[in-house]
Design a protein around this motif. Structure first.
Motif, short mmCIF file in Angstrom:
data_model
loop_
_atom_site.label_atom_id
_atom_site.label_comp_id
_atom_site.label_asym_id
_atom_site.label_seq_id
_atom_site.Cartn_x
_atom_site.Cartn_y
_atom_site.Cartn_z
N ASP A 114 0.83 -1.20 0.00
CA ASP A 114 0.00 0.00 0.00
C ASP A 114 0.86 1.25 0.00
O ASP A 114 1.98 1.24 0.49
CB ASP A 114 -0.87 0.02 1.27
CG ASP A 114 -2.05 -0.92 1.13
OD1 ASP A 114 -2.29 -1.39 0.00
OD2 ASP A 114 -2.71 -1.19 2.14
N SER A 115 0.29 2.34 -0.53
CA SER A 115 1.02 3.61 -0.47
C SER A 115 1.03 4.11 0.96
O SER A 115 -0.01 4.12 1.61
CB SER A 115 0.33 4.64 -1.35
OG SER A 115 0.24 4.15 -2.65
N ALA B 273 4.71 6.87 -2.86
CA ALA B 273 4.99 5.43 -2.95
C ALA B 273 5.97 5.01 -1.85
O ALA B 273 6.71 5.84 -1.32
CB ALA B 273 5.57 5.12 -4.32
N GLU C 207 -1.76 8.51 1.04
CA GLU C 207 -2.72 8.60 -0.05
C GLU C 207 -3.76 9.65 0.31
O GLU C 207 -4.59 9.45 1.19
CB GLU C 207 -3.37 7.24 -0.26
CG GLU C 207 -4.01 7.15 -1.60
CD GLU C 207 -4.15 5.71 -2.09
OE1 GLU C 207 -3.66 4.79 -1.41
OE2 GLU C 207 -4.77 5.54 -3.13
N THR D 78 -0.25 11.01 -3.81
CA THR D 78 0.10 9.66 -3.37
C THR D 78 1.62 9.56 -3.29
O THR D 78 2.32 10.00 -4.20
CB THR D 78 -0.42 8.61 -4.39
OG1 THR D 78 -1.83 8.76 -4.48
CG2 THR D 78 -0.11 7.20 -3.93
N GLU E 244 9.65 6.45 -1.50
CA GLU E 244 9.78 7.60 -2.39
C GLU E 244 10.12 8.88 -1.62
O GLU E 244 9.65 9.08 -0.50
CB GLU E 244 8.46 7.81 -3.15
CG GLU E 244 8.57 8.82 -4.28
CD GLU E 244 7.25 9.07 -5.01
OE1 GLU E 244 7.31 9.56 -6.13
OE2 GLU E 244 6.18 8.77 -4.44
#
Ligand SMILES: Nc1ncnc2c1ncn2[C@@H]1O[C@H](COP(=O)(O)OP(=O)(O)OP(=O)(O)O)[C@@H](O)[C@H]1O
Length: 233
Positions: A2-3, A32, A6, A30, A35
């Protein structure tokens, strides 16, 4: 996976009635896993407000924010406190306690871990400070450190409790070019090696190169964001 972050349709205003001031308008974002996203934009565009909503530091008004799997819209304070324990915060003013040494400031972030004895907390803090290049300065007070060193202590502290997400607000604002870049590179390397995502608010064009993605805000909206993350570095 899952991110970790979000956001859908986040709208937020300060004040009420005639004093009401819309600050965020229908923001979608969003992030990641792993990230590094930089949030830029003019003063007053809503960056810090967005960061404090994601960090569960203030109650939401409209929209949906799922952060580390937790929906924040409608979440009570106890839920928000629990989520905050999984987030590492780094602020412009470093927020170190002046009467504690560098090592004690980092060890404090480990106090929630009841399984660790004080000695273990201090040892782990020393190891983390070593990773940010401060092994010679463990027992110094914040006032005895340079701005860049203080900010490195706050990086170590933010990562100490192994958070699932790091939120940073202008972490280089008080630093000269070289130390600012050094601090964010450290943050980036530590986060990347652990797969921890970072959302970083900055005005500082000198650190844009650490990002996987740069998201620009203007007047409470996201403008000119690269929708996709850049190729992983
Ligand atoms: N607690 C508050 N009460 C009322 N208005 C606020 C509050 N905090 C921020 N604002 C206003 O909301 C708007 C957005 O502020 P915010 O701090 O989110 O923007 P920013 O993009 O982070 O700006 P900066 O880069 O200057 O920090 C600004 O106009 C600010 O004056």
């Amino acid at each position: 996976m899952d991110s970790p972050v979000e956001l859908r349709g986040i709208t937020f205003a300060y004040g009420e009635g005639e004093l009401r001031k819309a600050v965020l308008r229908d923001v979608d974002l969003t992030v990641a896993p792993g990230e590094i996203v930089l949030l830029t934009g003019p003063s007053g565009s809503g960056k810090t407000t967005l960061l404090t909503l994601i960090g569960a530091l203030r109650a939401m008004q409209e929209g949906s924010a799922r952060v580390l799997g937790q929906e924040l819209n409608g979440a009570n304070e106890a839920t928000r406190v629990r989520l905050r324990r999984n987030i590492g915060f780094i602020f412009q003013s470093h927020n170190l306690l002046g009467f504690l040494t560098a090592r004690q400031n980092v060890a404090m972030a480990l106090e929630q871990d009841a399984a660790l004895a004080e000695r273990q907390r201090l040892d782990r803090a020393a190891a983390l400070l070593g990773q940010v290049g401060l092994s010679e300065h463990l027992d110094k007070l914040p006032a005895q450190l340079s701005g860049g060193q203080r900010q490195r202590v706050s990086v170590a502290r933010a990562l100490a409790a192994e958070p699932g997400l790091v939120l940073a607000d202008e972490p280089t604002a008080a630093l000269d070019k070289a130390s600012g870049h050094e601090v964010v590179m450290l943050l980036r390397d530590l986060a990347k090696s652990r797969g921890v995502p970072i959302l970083l608010v900055t005005h500082d064009p000198r650190i844009l190169d650490i990002a996987d993605r740069v998201v620009a805000m203007e007047d409470g909206r996201i403008v000119g964001a690269s929708a996709e993350r850049n190729a992983a570095r």
